[in-house]
Design a protein around this motif. Structure first.
Motif, short mmCIF file in Angstrom:
data_model
loop_
_atom_site.label_atom_id
_atom_site.label_comp_id
_atom_site.label_asym_id
_atom_site.label_seq_id
_atom_site.Cartn_x
_atom_site.Cartn_y
_atom_site.Cartn_z
N ARG A 61 0.83 -1.20 0.00
CA ARG A 61 0.00 0.00 0.00
C ARG A 61 0.86 1.25 0.00
N GLU A 62 1.81 1.29 0.95
CA GLU A 62 2.64 2.49 1.07
C GLU A 62 3.45 2.76 -0.19
N LYS A 63 3.66 1.74 -1.02
CA LYS A 63 4.43 1.91 -2.25
C LYS A 63 3.62 2.58 -3.35
N ASN A 64 2.30 2.59 -3.20
CA ASN A 64 1.45 3.24 -4.19
C ASN A 64 1.66 4.75 -4.11
N PRO A 65 1.90 5.42 -5.26
CA PRO A 65 2.14 6.86 -5.23
C PRO A 65 0.94 7.69 -4.75
N MET A 66 -0.25 7.08 -4.75
CA MET A 66 -1.45 7.79 -4.29
C MET A 66 -1.71 7.57 -2.80
N TRP A 67 -0.87 6.78 -2.14
CA TRP A 67 -1.05 6.45 -0.73
C TRP A 67 -0.99 7.70 0.14
N ILE A 68 -1.92 7.82 1.06
CA ILE A 68 -1.94 8.93 2.03
C ILE A 68 -1.66 8.31 3.39
N SER A 69 -0.48 8.57 3.90
CA SER A 69 -0.10 7.95 5.16
C SER A 69 -0.86 8.54 6.34
N ASP A 70 -1.21 9.82 6.27
CA ASP A 70 -2.00 10.44 7.34
C ASP A 70 -3.47 10.18 7.04
N ARG A 71 -4.04 9.12 7.62
CA ARG A 71 -5.41 8.69 7.31
C ARG A 71 -6.47 9.72 7.72
N THR A 72 -6.11 10.68 8.55
CA THR A 72 -7.07 11.71 8.95
C THR A 72 -7.34 12.68 7.80
N LYS A 73 -6.51 12.67 6.78
CA LYS A 73 -6.70 13.58 5.64
C LYS A 73 -7.61 13.02 4.57
N LEU A 74 -8.05 11.79 4.76
CA LEU A 74 -8.97 11.20 3.79
C LEU A 74 -10.31 11.91 3.86
N LYS A 75 -10.92 12.09 2.70
CA LYS A 75 -12.24 12.71 2.67
C LYS A 75 -13.26 11.68 3.12
N ARG A 76 -14.03 12.03 4.09
CA ARG A 76 -15.12 11.17 4.57
C ARG A 76 -16.40 11.98 4.49
N PHE A 77 -17.20 11.62 3.53
CA PHE A 77 -18.43 12.38 3.32
C PHE A 77 -19.58 11.40 3.14
N ASN A 78 -20.56 11.56 3.96
CA ASN A 78 -21.77 10.76 3.82
C ASN A 78 -22.94 11.69 4.10
N ARG A 79 -23.64 12.05 3.06
CA ARG A 79 -24.72 13.03 3.21
C ARG A 79 -25.89 12.51 4.04
N GLN A 80 -25.90 11.21 4.29
CA GLN A 80 -27.03 10.63 5.01
C GLN A 80 -26.85 10.63 6.52
N ILE A 81 -25.64 10.79 6.99
CA ILE A 81 -25.42 10.72 8.43
C ILE A 81 -26.00 11.94 9.13
N GLY A 82 -26.72 11.70 10.17
CA GLY A 82 -27.33 12.76 10.96
C GLY A 82 -28.48 12.18 11.75
N PRO A 83 -29.03 12.96 12.67
CA PRO A 83 -30.10 12.44 13.52
C PRO A 83 -31.35 12.03 12.75
N ALA A 84 -31.71 12.77 11.71
CA ALA A 84 -32.91 12.42 10.94
C ALA A 84 -32.73 11.07 10.25
N HIS A 85 -31.55 10.86 9.70
CA HIS A 85 -31.27 9.58 9.03
C HIS A 85 -31.25 8.43 10.04
N THR A 86 -30.62 8.66 11.17
CA THR A 86 -30.54 7.63 12.21
C THR A 86 -31.94 7.24 12.69
N ASP A 87 -32.80 8.23 12.91
CA ASP A 87 -34.18 7.96 13.35
C ASP A 87 -34.95 7.20 12.28
N TRP A 88 -34.73 7.57 11.01
CA TRP A 88 -35.41 6.92 9.89
C TRP A 88 -35.01 5.45 9.80
N VAL A 89 -33.72 5.17 9.89
CA VAL A 89 -33.22 3.80 9.84
C VAL A 89 -33.82 2.98 10.98
#
Length: 99
Positions: A1-29
């Motif tokens: 993995r680390e040999k891949n030129p696209m590897w991001i060693s600082d995993r906190t910099k990864l984009k994490r986006f989920n438009r569904q997360i939130g209290p309304a979604h949680t209640d719906w589920v």
């Protein structure tokens, strides 16, 4: 993995986006799973994986129905449709299973 030129060693910099997360979604589920008895509505011998709540009418195309319990159905990972064409084909079946 680390040999891949696209590897991001600082995993906190990864984009994490989920438009569904939130209290309304949680209640719906939670409400959909409760209504469906916390079981896959298509349960059969092939059921596998964790339960997911599927939007019968697409989340992106029907924003007014996003958190309507009547627009959700509980399915296992195996039965959750993966293609838009299959989703549209299954709408009548899903509606009949929750009514």
């Amino acid at each position: 993995r680390e040999k891949n030129p696209m590897w991001i060693s600082d995993r906190t910099k990864l984009k994490r986006f989920n438009r569904q997360i939130g209290p309304a979604h949680t209640d719906w589920v939670k409400a959909c799973k409760e209504r469906d008895g916390k079981k896959c509505k298509l349960r059969d011998m092939e059921c596998s994986g964790q339960l997911e709540v599927h939007h019968i009418y697409r989340f992106s195309e029907y924003p007014q129905l996003r958190y309507e319990v009547s627009n959700g159905i509980t399915l296992c990972h195996f039965h959750h449709p993966r293609k838009k064409s299959k989703e549209e084909e299954l709408i009548p079946l899903f509606k009949s299973l929750i009514s």
